[in-house]
Scaffold this motif. Structure first.
Motif, mmCIF file in Angstrom:
data_model
loop_
_atom_site.group_PDB
_atom_site.id
_atom_site.type_symbol
_atom_site.label_atom_id
_atom_site.label_comp_id
_atom_site.label_asym_id
_atom_site.label_seq_id
_atom_site.Cartn_x
_atom_site.Cartn_y
_atom_site.Cartn_z
ATOM 1 N N GLY A 394 13.797 -52.851 -11.300
ATOM 2 C CA GLY A 394 14.278 -51.589 -11.095
ATOM 3 C C GLY A 394 14.425 -50.761 -9.907
ATOM 4 O O GLY A 394 15.340 -49.976 -9.853
ATOM 5 N N HIS A 395 13.353 -50.745 -9.339
ATOM 6 C CA HIS A 395 13.203 -49.868 -8.284
ATOM 7 C C HIS A 395 14.242 -49.691 -6.483
ATOM 8 O O HIS A 395 14.520 -51.043 -6.616
ATOM 9 N N SER A 396 14.962 -49.189 -5.763
ATOM 10 C CA SER A 396 16.011 -48.668 -4.895
ATOM 11 C C SER A 396 15.160 -47.723 -4.015
ATOM 12 O O SER A 396 15.139 -46.746 -4.479
ATOM 13 N N TYR A 397 16.180 -47.689 -3.728
ATOM 14 C CA TYR A 397 15.419 -46.791 -1.598
ATOM 15 C C TYR A 397 16.795 -46.564 -2.148
ATOM 16 O O TYR A 397 18.192 -47.217 -2.070
ATOM 17 N N PRO A 398 17.093 -44.602 -1.082
ATOM 18 C CA PRO A 398 18.305 -44.375 -0.973
ATOM 19 C C PRO A 398 18.655 -45.131 0.463
ATOM 20 O O PRO A 398 17.924 -45.507 0.730
ATOM 21 N N PRO A 399 20.254 -44.786 0.137
ATOM 22 C CA PRO A 399 20.102 -46.341 1.309
ATOM 23 C C PRO A 399 20.544 -45.504 1.969
ATOM 24 O O PRO A 399 20.989 -43.974 2.617
ATOM 25 N N ALA A 400 20.018 -45.915 3.968
ATOM 26 C CA ALA A 400 19.935 -45.336 4.927
ATOM 27 C C ALA A 400 21.408 -44.588 5.430
ATOM 28 O O ALA A 400 21.918 -43.581 6.396
ATOM 29 N N HIS A 404 28.408 -49.549 0.303
ATOM 30 C CA HIS A 404 28.589 -50.692 -0.414
ATOM 31 C C HIS A 404 27.560 -50.201 -1.935
ATOM 32 O O HIS A 404 26.037 -49.752 -1.773
ATOM 33 N N PRO A 405 27.255 -50.321 -3.004
ATOM 34 C CA PRO A 405 26.862 -49.644 -3.835
ATOM 35 C C PRO A 405 25.399 -50.762 -4.205
ATOM 36 O O PRO A 405 24.322 -49.993 -4.716
ATOM 37 N N LEU A 406 25.497 -51.366 -3.671
ATOM 38 C CA LEU A 406 24.436 -52.491 -3.224
ATOM 39 C C LEU A 406 23.189 -52.143 -2.860
ATOM 40 O O LEU A 406 21.853 -52.666 -3.075
ATOM 41 N N GLU A 407 24.077 -51.370 -2.162
ATOM 42 C CA GLU A 407 22.657 -51.326 -0.590
ATOM 43 C C GLU A 407 21.686 -50.272 -1.739
ATOM 44 O O GLU A 407 21.835 -49.535 -1.486
ATOM 45 N N TRP A 457 28.191 -64.759 -4.168
ATOM 46 C CA TRP A 457 27.570 -63.582 -5.215
ATOM 47 C C TRP A 457 28.566 -62.361 -5.009
ATOM 48 O O TRP A 457 28.182 -61.611 -3.887
ATOM 49 N N SER A 458 28.607 -61.477 -6.607
ATOM 50 C CA SER A 458 29.270 -60.037 -6.153
ATOM 51 C C SER A 458 29.886 -59.724 -5.666
ATOM 52 O O SER A 458 30.387 -58.860 -4.944
ATOM 53 N N GLY A 459 30.926 -60.561 -5.372
ATOM 54 C CA GLY A 459 32.016 -60.604 -4.419
ATOM 55 C C GLY A 459 32.007 -60.328 -2.708
ATOM 56 O O GLY A 459 32.779 -58.944 -2.245
ATOM 57 N N LEU A 460 30.729 -60.505 -2.686
ATOM 58 C CA LEU A 460 29.641 -59.893 -1.750
ATOM 59 C C LEU A 460 30.763 -60.758 -0.361
ATOM 60 O O LEU A 460 30.506 -61.740 -0.592
ATOM 61 N N SER A 461 30.991 -60.401 0.624
ATOM 62 C CA SER A 461 31.086 -61.535 2.226
ATOM 63 C C SER A 461 29.970 -61.871 2.870
ATOM 64 O O SER A 461 29.320 -62.763 3.309
ATOM 65 N N ALA A 462 29.229 -60.392 2.556
ATOM 66 C CA ALA A 462 28.083 -60.849 3.374
ATOM 67 C C ALA A 462 26.897 -59.846 3.257
ATOM 68 O O ALA A 462 27.360 -58.560 2.373
ATOM 69 N N ALA A 463 25.710 -59.778 3.218
ATOM 70 C CA ALA A 463 24.793 -58.619 2.991
ATOM 71 C C ALA A 463 23.810 -58.970 3.614
ATOM 72 O O ALA A 463 22.598 -60.087 4.241
ATOM 73 N N LEU A 464 22.945 -57.533 4.644
ATOM 74 C CA LEU A 464 21.516 -57.880 5.331
ATOM 75 C C LEU A 464 20.139 -57.252 4.697
ATOM 76 O O LEU A 464 20.470 -56.831 3.787
ATOM 77 N N ILE A 465 19.367 -58.485 4.067
ATOM 78 C CA ILE A 465 18.680 -58.216 3.480
ATOM 79 C C ILE A 465 17.146 -58.148 4.294
ATOM 80 O O ILE A 465 16.632 -59.098 5.065
ATOM 81 N N ARG A 466 16.560 -57.276 3.340
ATOM 82 C CA ARG A 466 15.100 -56.648 4.487
ATOM 83 C C ARG A 466 14.113 -57.309 4.302
ATOM 84 O O ARG A 466 14.288 -58.633 3.388
ATOM 85 N N ARG A 473 22.866 -53.247 4.226
ATOM 86 C CA ARG A 473 23.112 -53.302 4.026
ATOM 87 C C ARG A 473 24.428 -54.795 3.056
ATOM 88 O O ARG A 473 24.695 -55.698 2.876
ATOM 89 N N ALA A 474 25.863 -54.325 2.450
ATOM 90 C CA ALA A 474 26.459 -55.332 2.356
ATOM 91 C C ALA A 474 27.968 -55.108 2.425
ATOM 92 O O ALA A 474 28.237 -53.768 2.227
ATOM 93 N N TRP A 475 28.878 -56.433 2.820
ATOM 94 C CA TRP A 475 30.251 -55.736 2.945
ATOM 95 C C TRP A 475 31.376 -57.712 2.427
ATOM 96 O O TRP A 475 30.625 -58.148 1.271
#
Length: 494
Positions: A394-400, A404-407, A457-466, A473-475
């Motif tokens: 459940g850990h998450s980081y504030p988006p830079a 998108h809410p998934l960031e 997945w989750s209605g996204l076109s793309a996601a940039l994963i660290r 980022r997610a689009w």
């Protein structure tokens, strides 16, 4: 002239060893300096949570296995775990992870697996090398070790609660003083329980027994008399060595039997001091694990949070060393301290609360435990939130940047056209997951990132994963220009 070592890691525990392994995987020259003469046979920690296992998936052995899978083969998966030793357990079996369980595994085993991996990789782990100080300037750090000097560009202090690196860096370590002393022992029992057992009685105290896969058992707890102490009383009691007879007596008092306690290989005492470093970085020096935060040892979280510190730090430090780190991850909103310090602050709150539930040996404390245990038993938000926290999922980081809410959230182990996200991650690159049916981003050849075709997945076109598995980022729309700009922002030095 380039230094032969780019990073010195002070401390050869699981946090230091994992930091070194991840830096090595990114192509960074690293060495580990440990003051102890050899690998410890004692295990302060005895549990590994799902998120830590996910992190370890990025590291491969010579035969292609992942370190996470090696550790699972050596431990015992448990489908549930406790919160403050309450009777009703948190269910991990339905968590969205390849590792939906708590892995019972002695810390010594984890250290051995990591040390073996580093040895095979040719990374020096130097035992009997005590760090006593350092100096730093614009070119690097000079670390004093056994009267000599080791040089590197950066220093990571993973040298525990009494960190020399933290002290020499002049970093404050504020927090709350101890009020409790607990006992911890690794023993053999003639009559061990067949599973993890927790006992609690407001008139006598608390005790837990955790069977290890190798036949030994971890026994820990607190008696009523060892709570509500002054810091001076805690220090006095901790200075007195724990005896096997004290452990036997505590078990008999709390559980009604000593379970046939036979052999002892480790005895220790634990307090509930809670502290957090005022800074995690001082120029070329970083802190991780217990050097950055200490707390009441509840739920096996300390080692896990420390190893997750390592995962956050390693890819950013590697990028900085290799000249490809944007300011965003060096001193901006996604910098190591900016992301990890809030996690440790929440850990302090979590463990202080568990400490109160563990050691409030009164009828009111018993009523509070019954209430909390009942909420866990009901399931729903309370149980889900606690499981998400302890598991690390459940850990998450504030988006830079707002988006998108998934960031900022952890990426699940999403299915790819070939393989899955967690097994495709690498410390030295991002993943661009392309969810479009026509591979709309397949033409991109970004520096510092790999484009992979993923199932929807989750209605996204793309996601940039660290590299550490969090969504940068997610689009939802196939925004090629936006994706290219994000790749530039996250993977190129500005």
């Amino acid at each position: 002239m380039p230094m032969s070592t780019e990073v010195i890691v002070a401390g050869g525990g699981p946090v230091g060893l994992l930091t070194a392994a991840l830096l090595d995987a990114a192509g960074v020259r690293v060495e580990v300096l440990e003051s102890k003469a050899g690998q410890s046979e004692h295990s302060k920690a005895a549990a590994m949570h799902p998120r830590t296992l996910e992190i370890l998936t990025v590291l491969r052995t010579d035969d292609g296995r992942r370190l996470s899978d090696v550790l699972v083969s050596l431990g015992r998966p448990e489908p549930a775990t406790h919160f403050a030793a309450l009777p009703d357990l948190l269910d991990y079996s339905g968590l969205d992870t390849p590792y939906p369980f708590l892995l019972v595994i002695p810390q010594a085993t984890t250290e051995r697996v990591l040390a073996d991996h580093l040895r095979r990789r040719g990374v020096p782990v130097r035992h009997g090398h005590e760090v006593t100080g350092f100096t730093q300037d614009d070119d690097g750090v000079r670390v004093t070790v056994n009267g000599g000097v080791h040089e590197a560009r950066y220093l990571v202090g993973a040298d525990g609660a009494r960190s020399v690196v933290r002290r020499e860096a002049g970093i404050d370590f504020p927090g709350t003083p101890p009020t409790t002393v607990g006992f911890v022992a690794d023993v053999t029992l003639a009559d061990p329980p067949d599973r993890v057992r927790h006992y609690w009685d407001h008139r006598r105290g608390q005790a837990s027994i955790i069977p290890f896969p190798d036949g030994w058992c971890r026994v820990f707890g607190t008696t009523v008399e060892d709570t509500g102490l002054t810091p001076e009383q805690v220090r006095t009691r901790q200075s007195q060595a724990l005896t096997v007879e004290e452990v036997r007596a505590a078990l008999r008092r709390v559980t009604g039997t000593d379970h046939g306690l036979c052999e002892v290989r480790w005895l220790s005492k634990a307090g509930d001091t809670t502290r957090q470093a005022a800074r995690y970085r001082s120029d070329r020096v970083f802190l991780a694990g217990d050097a950055a935060h200490v707390h009441f040892p509840a739920g096996g979280q300390g080692m896990n949070i420390g190893m997750q510190d390592a995962a956050n730090l390693a890819w950013k430090l590697a990028a900085e060393i290799q000249g490809r780190a944007p300011s965003m991850i060096v001193d901006g909103p996604a910098a190591y301290e900016r992301e990890r310090a809030p996690v440790a602050a929440r850990l302090a709150t979590n463990t202080l609360a568990q400490g109160a539930l563990f050691t409030t040996f009164t009828p009111a404390g018993a009523a509070l435990r019954d209430l909390m245990s009942g909420l866990i038993a009901k399931g729903g938000d309370t149980a889900d939130d606690l499981a998400a926290w302890l598991s690390g999922l459940g850990h998450s980081y504030p988006p830079a940047v707002p988006g998108h809410p998934l960031e900022g959230r952890r990426a699940p182990d999403l299915a790819l056209a070939a393989g899955s996200v967690h097994r495709r991650l690498a410390v030295d690159r991002f993943l661009l997951a392309d969810f479009t049916p026509d591979a709309a981003f397949g033409h991109l050849r970004p520096h510092g990132a790999e484009v992979v075709q993923a199932l929807p997945w989750s209605g996204l076109s793309a996601a940039l994963i660290r590299p550490d598995g969090y969504i940068a980022r997610a689009w939802t729309a196939p925004d090629a220009a936006g994706v290219s700009a994000a790749l530039e922002a996250w993977t190129s030095r500005g």
